[in-house]
Write an enzyme that holds these catalytic residues in place. Structure first.
Site, PDB file in Angstrom:
ATOM      1  N   GLY A  16       0.710  -1.246   0.105  1.00 22.95           N
ATOM      2  CA  GLY A  16      -0.012  -0.025   0.130  1.00 22.95           C
ATOM      3  C   GLY A  16       0.951   1.205   0.286  1.00 22.95           C
ATOM      4  O   GLY A  16       1.623   1.422   0.886  1.00 22.95           O
ATOM      5  N   GLY A  18      -0.133   4.395   0.336  1.00 24.87           N
ATOM      6  CA  GLY A  18      -1.040   5.369   0.725  1.00 24.87           C
ATOM      7  C   GLY A  18       0.025   6.108   1.894  1.00 24.87           C
ATOM      8  O   GLY A  18       1.267   6.116   1.872  1.00 24.87           O
ATOM      9  N   PHE A  19      -0.774   6.956   2.635  1.00 25.67           N
ATOM     10  CA  PHE A  19       0.029   7.728   3.615  1.00 25.67           C
ATOM     11  C   PHE A  19       0.614   6.945   4.502  1.00 25.67           C
ATOM     12  O   PHE A  19       1.899   7.216   4.903  1.00 25.67           O
ATOM     13  CB  PHE A  19      -0.928   8.519   4.367  1.00 25.67           C
ATOM     14  N   GLU A 173     -17.482  18.622   1.281  1.00 22.25           N
ATOM     15  CA  GLU A 173     -16.583  19.290   0.347  1.00 22.25           C
ATOM     16  C   GLU A 173     -17.167  19.246  -1.135  1.00 22.25           C
ATOM     17  O   GLU A 173     -17.252  19.992  -2.133  1.00 22.25           O
ATOM     18  CB  GLU A 173     -15.129  18.675   0.669  1.00 22.25           C
ATOM     19  N   ASP A 303      -5.778   3.241   7.595  1.00 22.60           N
ATOM     20  CA  ASP A 303      -7.289   2.929   7.711  1.00 22.60           C
ATOM     21  C   ASP A 303      -7.450   1.484   7.866  1.00 22.60           C
ATOM     22  O   ASP A 303      -8.661   1.087   8.579  1.00 22.60           O
ATOM     23  CB  ASP A 303      -7.779   3.292   6.261  1.00 22.60           C
ATOM     24  N   ALA A 319      -5.805  10.742   7.422  1.00 27.27           N
ATOM     25  CA  ALA A 319      -4.270  11.014   7.059  1.00 27.27           C
ATOM     26  C   ALA A 319      -3.351  11.012   8.296  1.00 27.27           C
ATOM     27  O   ALA A 319      -2.324  10.059   8.408  1.00 27.27           O
ATOM     28  CB  ALA A 319      -4.179  12.180   6.032  1.00 27.27           C
ATOM     29  N   GLN A 320      -3.630  11.656   9.172  1.00 26.79           N
ATOM     30  CA  GLN A 320      -2.634  11.788  10.371  1.00 26.79           C
ATOM     31  C   GLN A 320      -2.393  10.577  11.124  1.00 26.79           C
ATOM     32  O   GLN A 320      -1.197  10.247  11.274  1.00 26.79           O
ATOM     33  CB  GLN A 320      -3.010  12.854  11.491  1.00 26.79           C
TER      34      GLN A 320
END
Ligand SMILES: Cc1cc2nc3c(=O)[nH]c(=O)nc-3n(C[C@H](O)[C@H](O)[C@H](O)COP(=O)(O)OP(=O)(O)OC[C@H]3O[C@@H](n4cnc5c(N)ncnc54)[C@H](O)[C@@H]3O)c2cc1C
Length: 418
Positions: A16, A18-19, A173, A303, A319-320
């Site tokens: 992964g 991702g972040f 958003e 996640d 994200a954090q």
């Protein structure tokens, strides 16, 4: 537990990009670890700005960053494109969809979550999520395709209506941006359409928006959406999604040309297939140091991990937490490789924020300070710009935002693949 590969540079496989996965790769940069990053896509996706790709405010390349460029900066790291399908726990190998097998000394599972359709009939078939770059482009294609068709052939109310399901950060958003798009460009770019007939409806089953945010910020978001003409339906659940309408639990029918499904994330079914113990939302249960209880060489991050916060509740899928988990895991692998033991993960809350549109956002900072309006919006822009990967991407996003917000124009309206 001590490392079996002390002294010879352990093989660390990170699934992964991702972040969380990137934080692991970056954190191991100055160690002897031989890192292999695996992702189904050859790029990292900056998910927080996907809704701007979906609404044609940004280009797809602005929110994607090549995985190979990332690993090049990561010391001994390498990249392999592939989709994880299984883990052979006994042989310590991951299995990929292309039948490749890769051996590891340490494995980090960080393949994220996926769209949760909550079992709503027709949601998966007719609703469009915004979880990947492809998803965002599909929304963009559908939206501008509908506008072009309606402009050419005329339309009823439904074709120009977008229903956004879910009043979390992504939902507000998306709805806020769509309302601004309607106000700023619809009448000018599509003079044959009646802009007043283009509705943006936001449906949220709770009696408030932005779960997890303080009450004052929720009320601000609601009034900011209302000011933009978004029809917010609180306390209404979606019973069924059809090809041309959304049916609410109350029986009300909303004709819709596009249904954006932003009602939450769920576990990737792969999490269950791997046979790992699953906790809330199907996330994989981890110990205090983020390792699997039965597989001490395997960490889970982001996640995907049901890691607990200081209050004992699972951390939010943001994200954090993903970045902090990734950094922690890199540090633990380094400790284990040097013959040390692991430390428990401690999350440091840096706050939360969401934007509704131009000069309208909400933020709660770590000390509890609450911001709204222009100040929160500038903070939101700054944070996203800083977190985005790649100088080219940052410059491109900055240029698009400057064009869009200062000149109040759209930077790009491209119907990709339409
Ligand atoms: C539309 C949207 C908006 C968001 N906005 C915000 C925001 O404003 N602020 C915030 O803090 N958070 C936001 N989030 C949440 C945030 O993006 C996630 O919490 C974060 O990305 C989680 O990081 P991760 O590394 O765990 O997973 P991800 O970033 O999802 O990365 C997972 C990676 O795994 C790869 N992958 C998946 N399955 C496989 C497989 N089988 N094999 C190989 N690779 C695989 C994927 O391609 C992906 O690159 C948003 C999320 C979405 C979807």
């Amino acid at each position: 537990m001590h490392d079996r590969a002390v002294g010879r540079g352990p093989r660390v496989v990170v699934v992964g990009a991702g972040f969380a996965g990137l934080a692991v790769v970056t954190g191991l940069r100055r160690t002897r670890a031989r890192v292999l990053l695996i992702d189904r896509h050859p790029y990292h996706t900056f998910q927080p700005l996907l809704y701007q790709v979906a609404t044609a405010g940004l280009n797809p390349g602005d929110v994607a960053f090549p995985a190979r460029t990332l690993v090049r900066r990561g010391g001994r790291a390498d990249f392999r494109q592939g989709r994880l399908t299984a883990v052979d726990w006994a042989a310590r190998q991951v299995e990929l969809a292309d039948h490749g097998r890769v051996a590891y000394d340490y494995l980090v599972l960080a393949f994220g979550a996926t769209t949760n359709y909550l079992g709503v009939a027709g949601a998966e078939q007719h609703g469009l999520p915004i979880y990947t770059l492809d998803d965002a482009l599909a929304v963009r294609r559908r939206m501008f395709g509908s506008l072009e068709r309606a402009s050419a052939f005329g339309s009823d109310h439904g074709e120009l209506t977008v229903v956004v399901v879910g009043g979390g950060a992504t939902g507000i958003e998306m709805a806020g941006t769509l309302a601004e798009l309607r106000a700023a460009t619809l009448a000018r770019d599509y003079p044959r359409l009646d802009a007043a007939r283009a509705r943006v409806v936001l449906v949220e089953r709770r009696d408030h928006l932005l779960a997890g945010f303080p009450e004052r910020l929720r009320r601000y978001a609601l009034s900011a959406l209302a000011r933009r003409g978004v029809e917010v339906r609180l306390g209404e659940s979606v019973a069924r999604v059809g090809a041309t309408e959304v049916v609410l639990g109350s029986g009300a029918v909303i004709p819709a040309g596009l249904v954006v499904w932003a009602a939450g994330v769920g576990a990737d079914p792969l999490a269950g297939r791997l046979g790992c113990p699953q906790g809330p939302g199907g996330r994989i249960c981890v110990g205090p140091d983020l390792r699997l209880a039965d597989e001490p060489a395997v960490f889970v991050a982001g996640d995907l991990a049901a890691a607990l916060g200081p209050d004992g509740a699972p951390l939010p899928q943001l994200a954090q937490p993903a970045i902090q988990m990734g950094r922690h895991i890199a540090a633990q692998i380094a400790r284990l490789s040097q013959g040390g033991t692991t430390e428990p993960f401690r999350y440091r809350d840096r706050g939360i924020m969401a934007t509704i549109g131009r000069r309208a956002a909400v933020a709660e900072l770590s000390g509890g300070l609450q911001l709204t309006g222009t100040v929160a919006w500038v903070a939101w822009l700054g944070l996203h710009l800083v977190t985005l990967l790649g100088t080219r991407n940052r410059l491109s996003v900055l240029l698009n935002w400057a064009w869009r917000y200062l000149a109040w124009r759209r930077g790009s309206r491209v119907i990709v693949g339409g």
